[in-house]
Enzyme design. Structure first.
Site, short mmCIF file in Angstrom:
data_model
loop_
_atom_site.label_atom_id
_atom_site.label_comp_id
_atom_site.label_asym_id
_atom_site.label_seq_id
_atom_site.Cartn_x
_atom_site.Cartn_y
_atom_site.Cartn_z
N GLY A 32 0.89 -1.04 -0.03
CA GLY A 32 -0.22 -0.49 0.00
C GLY A 32 0.35 1.74 0.33
O GLY A 32 1.56 1.31 -0.77
N ASP A 34 2.66 2.41 2.16
CA ASP A 34 3.78 2.28 2.68
C ASP A 34 4.96 1.90 2.23
O ASP A 34 6.34 2.18 1.32
CB ASP A 34 3.73 1.16 4.39
CG ASP A 34 5.12 1.33 5.12
OD1 ASP A 34 4.64 -0.55 6.35
OD2 ASP A 34 5.64 1.68 5.34
N1 APR Z 1 -1.09 7.53 -2.01
C1 APR Z 1 -1.99 7.39 -1.44
N2 APR Z 1 -2.66 6.78 -0.77
C2 APR Z 1 -2.75 5.68 -1.06
C3 APR Z 1 -1.17 5.12 -1.97
C4 APR Z 1 -0.64 6.22 -1.93
N3 APR Z 1 0.59 6.22 -2.87
N4 APR Z 1 -1.05 3.57 -1.95
C5 APR Z 1 -2.29 3.36 -1.43
N5 APR Z 1 -2.89 4.47 -0.20
C6 APR Z 1 -4.64 4.57 0.17
C7 APR Z 1 -4.98 2.98 0.39
O1 APR Z 1 -6.00 3.08 -1.12
C8 APR Z 1 -6.10 3.16 1.08
O2 APR Z 1 -7.01 4.20 1.10
O3 APR Z 1 -4.43 4.35 1.46
C9 APR Z 1 -4.11 3.51 2.53
C10 APR Z 1 -4.23 2.96 3.21
O4 APR Z 1 -4.19 2.14 2.87
P1 APR Z 1 -2.92 0.87 3.20
O5 APR Z 1 -2.19 1.55 2.34
O6 APR Z 1 -3.15 -0.23 2.64
O7 APR Z 1 -2.32 1.32 4.82
P2 APR Z 1 -3.31 0.39 5.77
O8 APR Z 1 -4.65 0.38 5.66
O9 APR Z 1 -2.92 1.64 7.37
O10 APR Z 1 -2.66 -0.92 6.15
C11 APR Z 1 -1.88 -0.43 6.58
O11 APR Z 1 -0.68 -2.08 5.24
O12 APR Z 1 1.25 -1.98 3.51
C12 APR Z 1 1.01 -1.92 4.65
O13 APR Z 1 2.57 -1.96 5.94
C13 APR Z 1 1.14 -1.34 5.47
O14 APR Z 1 1.26 -3.39 7.29
C14 APR Z 1 0.59 -1.62 7.09
C15 APR Z 1 -0.67 -1.78 6.53
#
Ligand code: APR
Length: 174
Positions: A32, A34
């Site tokens: 995601g 991260d």
């Molecule tokens: N820019 C903005 N938003 C983004 C991006 C980006 N480049 N990539 C993904 N998103 C959005 C997703 O579509 C979602 O709406 O960020 C939001 C949060 O999604 P996740 O990244 O999956 O974060 P989260 O739900 O908090 O889960 C965290 O996921 O990636 C892993 O290491 C991280 O274990 C942790 C978990």
């Protein structure tokens, strides 16, 4: 306090003092947002993250931005959604509060957040947006004059609509 929701890849935003990363407790990267943040920032970000020895859910820690267009990344760890009776709302709220506290302590005036916890962690986006916006407004009332602008960088239309609706509702701009 200016609140805005935009459709954007948070790693491309260059007009704020810091972006917030939705990390996990290891702070060693993931998928995601991260994964996108670590890819864009480069390997030096992971090197600095290793020195932080993780981050408990609801808390936040700051690093440099390295190859990102912004100078700093505030890493926060959102709660995994378990149905709503596992303190998820309070933990999500503290992600926003603690991230803004770090920004204010550093004298930052603008911060961009992703939609914390609504991806892999499964938090319903409408509920998350409600808690996110109310926490930011609560912070603004308690720490006036610090952070002046908060942006939500939303990755899809549904997320954008959820945050825009909450901003309009809670800022009384409808
Ligand atoms: N820019 C903005 N938003 C983004 C991006 C980006 N480049 N990539 C993904 N998103 C959005 C997703 O579509 C979602 O709406 O960020 C939001 C949060 O999604 P996740 O990244 O999956 O974060 P989260 O739900 O908090 O889960 C965290 O996921 O990636 C892993 O290491 C991280 O274990 C942790 C978990």
């Amino acid at each position: 306090m200016i609140l805005e929701a935009v459709k954007a890849d948070i790693t491309k935003i260059d007009y704020v003092d810091a972006i917030v990363n939705a990390a996990n407790e290891s702070l060693l990267g993931g998928g995601g947002v991260d994964g996108a943040v670590h890819r864009a920032a480069g390997s030096k970000l992971l090197e600095e993250c290793r020195t932080l020895h993780g981050c408990p859910t609801g808390e936040a820690k700051i690093t440099k931005g390295y190859d990102l267009p912004v100078g700093y990344v505030i890493h926060t760890v959102g709660p995994i959604w378990h149905g709503g009776s596992w303190d998820e709302e309070r933990l999500l709220s503290s992600c926003y509060y603690n991230s803004l506290k770090i920004a204010a302590d550093r004298g930052f005036t603008s911060v961009a957040f992703p939609s914390i916890s609504t991806g892999v962690y499964g938090y319903p986006v409408e509920k998350a947006a409600k808690t996110a916006v109310s926490t930011v407004l609560d912070f603004a009332s308690k720490e006036p004059g610090s952070v002046e602008k908060v942006i939500w960088a939303c990755f899809d239309d549904r997320t954008l609509a959820a945050y825009q609706a909450e901003i309009d509702l809670q800022k009384g701009t409808i």
